[in-house]
Write a protein that holds these residues in place. Structure first.
Motif, PDB file in Angstrom:
ATOM      1  N   MET A   1       0.832  -1.204   0.000  1.00  0.00           N
ATOM      2  CA  MET A   1       0.000   0.000   0.000  1.00  0.00           C
ATOM      3  C   MET A   1       0.877   1.269   0.000  1.00  0.00           C
ATOM      4  SD  MET A   1      -2.903   1.053   2.737  1.00  0.00           S
ATOM      5  CE  MET A   1      -3.865  -0.440   2.555  1.00  0.00           C
ATOM      6  N   SER A   2       0.309   2.354  -0.483  1.00  0.00           N
ATOM      7  CA  SER A   2       1.064   3.603  -0.605  1.00  0.00           C
ATOM      8  C   SER A   2       1.454   4.187   0.750  1.00  0.00           C
ATOM      9  CB  SER A   2       0.200   4.647  -1.301  1.00  0.00           C
ATOM     10  OG  SER A   2      -0.474   4.104  -2.378  1.00  0.00           O
ATOM     11  N   LYS A   3       2.518   4.946   0.767  1.00  0.00           N
ATOM     12  CA  LYS A   3       2.896   5.688   1.967  1.00  0.00           C
ATOM     13  C   LYS A   3       3.406   7.058   1.560  1.00  0.00           C
ATOM     14  CE  LYS A   3       3.809   2.028   5.161  1.00  0.00           C
ATOM     15  NZ  LYS A   3       4.296   1.775   6.477  1.00  0.00           N
ATOM     16  N   THR A   4       3.313   7.987   2.472  1.00  0.00           N
ATOM     17  CA  THR A   4       3.878   9.307   2.189  1.00  0.00           C
ATOM     18  C   THR A   4       5.389   9.242   2.360  1.00  0.00           C
ATOM     19  OG1 THR A   4       3.727   9.932   4.486  1.00  0.00           O
ATOM     20  CG2 THR A   4       1.844  10.502   3.112  1.00  0.00           C
ATOM     21  N   ASP A   5       6.052  10.337   2.021  1.00  0.00           N
ATOM     22  CA  ASP A   5       7.504  10.412   2.207  1.00  0.00           C
ATOM     23  C   ASP A   5       7.837  10.932   3.596  1.00  0.00           C
ATOM     24  OD1 ASP A   5       7.901   9.592  -0.389  1.00  0.00           O
ATOM     25  OD2 ASP A   5       7.723  11.633  -1.156  1.00  0.00           O
ATOM     26  N   TYR A  38      -0.825   4.947   6.227  1.00  0.00           N
ATOM     27  CA  TYR A  38      -0.754   6.330   5.735  1.00  0.00           C
ATOM     28  C   TYR A  38       0.612   6.975   6.022  1.00  0.00           C
ATOM     29  CZ  TYR A  38      -5.939   6.210   5.709  1.00  0.00           C
ATOM     30  OH  TYR A  38      -7.252   5.901   5.495  1.00  0.00           O
ATOM     31  N   ALA A 224      -6.489   9.887   5.395  1.00  0.00           N
ATOM     32  CA  ALA A 224      -5.807  10.143   4.116  1.00  0.00           C
ATOM     33  C   ALA A 224      -6.218  11.500   3.550  1.00  0.00           C
ATOM     34  CB  ALA A 224      -6.133   9.037   3.121  1.00  0.00           C
ATOM     35  N   ILE A 227      -4.364  14.148   5.347  1.00  0.00           N
ATOM     36  CA  ILE A 227      -2.983  14.235   4.842  1.00  0.00           C
ATOM     37  C   ILE A 227      -2.979  14.956   3.491  1.00  0.00           C
ATOM     38  CG2 ILE A 227      -1.071  12.843   3.926  1.00  0.00           C
ATOM     39  CD1 ILE A 227      -1.807  10.751   6.143  1.00  0.00           C
ATOM     40  N   GLY A 228      -3.952  14.631   2.656  1.00  0.00           N
ATOM     41  CA  GLY A 228      -3.992  15.162   1.288  1.00  0.00           C
ATOM     42  C   GLY A 228      -4.008  16.675   1.208  1.00  0.00           C
ATOM     43  N   TYR A 231      -0.909  18.530   0.476  1.00  0.00           N
ATOM     44  CA  TYR A 231      -0.295  18.335  -0.842  1.00  0.00           C
ATOM     45  C   TYR A 231      -0.828  19.317  -1.874  1.00  0.00           C
ATOM     46  CZ  TYR A 231       2.194  14.204   0.663  1.00  0.00           C
ATOM     47  OH  TYR A 231       3.069  13.359   1.294  1.00  0.00           O
ATOM     48  N   ILE A 235       2.407  24.411  -1.415  1.00  0.00           N
ATOM     49  CA  ILE A 235       2.925  24.031  -0.089  1.00  0.00           C
ATOM     50  C   ILE A 235       4.221  23.241  -0.315  1.00  0.00           C
ATOM     51  CG2 ILE A 235       2.474  22.728   2.040  1.00  0.00           C
ATOM     52  CD1 ILE A 235      -0.537  23.268   1.555  1.00  0.00           C
ATOM     53  N   ARG A 240       5.775  20.883   4.616  1.00  0.00           N
ATOM     54  CA  ARG A 240       5.089  19.615   4.941  1.00  0.00           C
ATOM     55  C   ARG A 240       5.837  18.864   6.041  1.00  0.00           C
ATOM     56  NH1 ARG A 240       3.270  19.360  -0.402  1.00  0.00           N
ATOM     57  NH2 ARG A 240       5.196  18.486  -1.208  1.00  0.00           N
TER      58      ARG A 240
ATOM     59  N   ASN B   3       1.534  17.252  -6.679  1.00  0.00           N
ATOM     60  CA  ASN B   3       2.391  16.849  -5.566  1.00  0.00           C
ATOM     61  C   ASN B   3       2.092  15.423  -5.121  1.00  0.00           C
ATOM     62  OD1 ASN B   3       3.823  19.275  -5.216  1.00  0.00           O
ATOM     63  ND2 ASN B   3       2.078  20.192  -4.154  1.00  0.00           N
ATOM     64  N   ILE B   4       0.943  14.906  -5.538  1.00  0.00           N
ATOM     65  CA  ILE B   4       0.532  13.564  -5.122  1.00  0.00           C
ATOM     66  C   ILE B   4       1.025  12.543  -6.145  1.00  0.00           C
ATOM     67  CG2 ILE B   4      -1.457  12.050  -4.746  1.00  0.00           C
ATOM     68  CD1 ILE B   4      -2.969  14.414  -3.624  1.00  0.00           C
ATOM     69  N   GLU B 221      -7.034  17.753  -3.609  1.00  0.00           N
ATOM     70  CA  GLU B 221      -6.016  16.849  -3.083  1.00  0.00           C
ATOM     71  C   GLU B 221      -6.511  15.941  -1.950  1.00  0.00           C
ATOM     72  OE1 GLU B 221      -5.401  19.805  -4.256  1.00  0.00           O
ATOM     73  OE2 GLU B 221      -3.603  19.645  -5.515  1.00  0.00           O
ATOM     74  N   PRO B 222      -7.318  16.430  -1.005  1.00  0.00           N
ATOM     75  CA  PRO B 222      -7.773  15.507   0.043  1.00  0.00           C
ATOM     76  C   PRO B 222      -8.523  14.295  -0.510  1.00  0.00           C
ATOM     77  CG  PRO B 222      -8.173  17.775   0.705  1.00  0.00           C
ATOM     78  CD  PRO B 222      -7.729  17.812  -0.728  1.00  0.00           C
ATOM     79  N   MET B 225      -6.152  11.946  -2.412  1.00  0.00           N
ATOM     80  CA  MET B 225      -5.355  11.141  -1.478  1.00  0.00           C
ATOM     81  C   MET B 225      -6.220  10.055  -0.839  1.00  0.00           C
ATOM     82  SD  MET B 225      -2.203  11.023  -0.557  1.00  0.00           S
ATOM     83  CE  MET B 225      -1.153  12.404  -0.130  1.00  0.00           C
ATOM     84  N   MET B 226      -7.468  10.390  -0.561  1.00  0.00           N
ATOM     85  CA  MET B 226      -8.382   9.429   0.051  1.00  0.00           C
ATOM     86  C   MET B 226      -8.567   8.212  -0.874  1.00  0.00           C
ATOM     87  SD  MET B 226     -12.033  10.417   1.727  1.00  0.00           S
ATOM     88  CE  MET B 226     -13.089  10.469   0.285  1.00  0.00           C
ATOM     89  N   TYR B 229      -5.107   6.181  -1.194  1.00  0.00           N
ATOM     90  CA  TYR B 229      -4.728   5.378  -0.025  1.00  0.00           C
ATOM     91  C   TYR B 229      -5.800   4.381   0.405  1.00  0.00           C
ATOM     92  CZ  TYR B 229      -0.552   8.116   1.085  1.00  0.00           C
ATOM     93  OH  TYR B 229       0.682   8.701   1.060  1.00  0.00           O
TER      94      TYR B 229
END
Lengths: 255, 252
Positions: A1-5, A38, A224, A227-228, A231, A235, A240, B3-4, B221-222, B225-226, B229
């Motif tokens: 699954m995806s993860k942020t940096d 996440y 999520a 978090i989004g 992004y 920004i 971040r 950015n995503i 973006e929210p 991302m939802m 993920y």
């Protein structure tokens, strides 16, 4: 699954259920697994039962979750200003050694104004061993208008205050921003469901990224999505990093 | 460049241009600003209407939408309908022929703001046409009552009905619609429920869940991302992010 940096520290989260709508996958294990997927590495949480039923059960249930996932959860303590001073003090003394942050004082659900006597009593206790205090705010709710926090922020300079949901609605956001600009011990909270285009960038431009803490408000909200919002265009990676991790690491003394 | 990081294509089912009440960006939000914002967010296109149709006069706004979006192939157009466009004596045929002529992809209604009630049958002529042509009808959750939605879904089961801007606290209202009506679709621009997408996909499949942002009021973006993920399959994510709306608009 995806993860942020990023290694995200979540300064505003909960566990448990809620009366108004279904919260799915709300078992502690599921919340931890979802949050980790996440990229959240630490989560300061309190049990939702604290806000609608009982802080004794609530803080105990929070403690149980902390014990089970000690490497992940940070204890978010809750006190109810409508209880007697003796009850409040006993609960404070029982949980304070384990509390990482008071998360959250909830004037809306406890139906008690931020400026009321009960909150002053609570904050007089907290100032003896100052830890960050997250206060739920919502300009559309009579008990939790962000402007009512200013007096407390001024009165208790040794306590870092996080303005929960940053005022929550248009009008409230502006008041929260002005307070955070004015006081060193005031911070914004990134957890709010009304993700207005341009709002996060406006907050960063106005108060600087150093004064904003990331909050998911899971499982009340979708982590999520929270978090989004960081992004959005404009920004920077650097900002971040501060909001997702550095600011909370410093404030909550996480090594 | 977004950015995503995502391999998904995002087509936004919930966008408007024109004046707006988001104090955090400039107003009006014209088509060139929308294009720039979409590029920055990584969106491939959108289903758009003009806010003048909502705030001032539907026919005026519908016309300037055509002018502003002329030649912009990444956008599919939405017209706003009013009861007076749909009476047998006056404009129903004219409005419908204009929809066809201008290749309008969907129709949106604002019953509360525009002071009418769907259950009076005031838009039945239009709904008949939309059903025959399988053109989606759109409405914001705060603009239409649950009873009106039942009226629409019961009578026009060939017309896709897309409910937009539905908050995460409304799940107990919307689940019965998913369960009972195959032509009920949900825009998830405000549906920020923990585990919500996973639940809907598990119960009803991914075909009736659509990515929307609510721009220029809300940010894309929210919701991107939802979806990115969500603990669902890649195929389900692709359906939600773009395949479903493309299929609904007849462009598969």
């Amino acid at each position: 699954m995806s993860k942020t940096d990023y290694e995200i520290i979540d300064a505003h989260a909960h566990v448990g259920s809620y009366f108004q709508f279904p919260i799915r996958h709300n078992e502690i294990k599921e919340i931890v697994e979802t949050a980790r997927s996440y990229g959240i590495i630490k989560m300061c949480a309190s049990h939702l039962i604290n806000f609608v039923y009982d802080t004794g059960d609530g803080n105990q249930l929070t403690q149980d979750a902390m014990t089970e996932y000690a490497d992940f959860f940070l204890f978010g303590g809750v006190l109810d200003p409508s209880e007697s001073e003796i009850e409040i003090e006993n609960k404070y003394l029982a949980i304070n050694p384990n509390v990482c942050m008071w998360n959250e004082l909830h004037p809306a659900l406890h139906q008690y104004p931020i400026s009321g006597r009960g909150y002053k009593f609570i904050l007089d206790l907290i100032r003896k061993d100052p830890k960050p205090v997250l206060v739920h705010t919502d300009e559309s709710d009579k008990f939790s208008k962000p402007g009512q926090m200013e007096e407390l922020i001024k009165r208790y300079p040794e306590i870092p205050f996080i303005i929960g949901h940053s005022g929550n609605v248009i009008g409230g956001f502006e008041i929260a921003i002005e307070i955070v600009k004015k006081y060193e011990n005031a911070f914004l909270d990134s957890a709010f469901s009304r993700n207005y285009l341009g709002l996060m960038k406006r907050m960063i431009d106005q108060v600087s990224a150093e004064k904003i803490l990331f909050g998911s408000d899971m499982p009340f909200l979708n982590g999520a999505a929270e978090i989004g919002k960081l992004y959005e265009s404009g920004i920077t990676d650097n900002n971040r990093q501060k909001i997702f991790h550095d600011n909370s690491a410093e404030l909550l003394r996480i090594k | 460049m977004s950015n995503i990081k995502s391999d998904l294509t995002f087509f936004d089912c919930n966008v408007f241009i024109g004046r707006h009440q988001n104090p955090y960006i400039d107003s009006p939000f014209n088509i060139s600003i929308l294009e720039d914002t979409m590029i920055a967010s990584g969106l491939s296109g959108g289903l758009i209407y003009h806010s003048a149709s909502f705030l001032y006069d539907a026919s005026y706004g519908n016309k300037i939408l055509l002018d502003e979006a002329k030649g912009k192939t990444e956008f599919k157009l939405v017209w706003i309908a009013l009861p007076e466009y749909c009476t047998p004596e006056t404009n129903a045929e004219n409005f419908i022929s204009q929809l066809k002529k201008n290749k309008i992809s969907a129709v949106k209604i604002f019953p509360r703001y525009h002071n009418f009630n769907v259950v009076t049958g005031s838009l039945d002529l239009l709904f008949n046409f939309l059903s025959e042509e399988k053109i989606p009808l759109l409405a914001d959750q705060e603009e239409i009552s649950w009873e009106e939605i039942v009226y629409i879904l019961n009578r026009y089961n060939e017309m896709p009905f897309l409910l937009q801007n539905t908050g995460y606290r409304m799940e107990r209202y919307i689940i019965p619609f998913f369960d009972k009506y195959k032509n009920f679709y949900l825009d998830i621009s405000r549906y920020q429920a923990h585990g919500g997408i996973e639940y809907l996909c598990g119960q009803f499949g991914s075909d009736r869940i659509l990515f929307g942002s609510g721009m220029p009021v809300f940010s894309a973006e929210p919701i991107m991302m939802m979806i990115n993920y969500a603990d669902i399959s890649l195929k389900e994510k692709q359906n939600i992010s773009s395949n479903n709306i493309i299929r609904l608009l007849g462009n598969e």
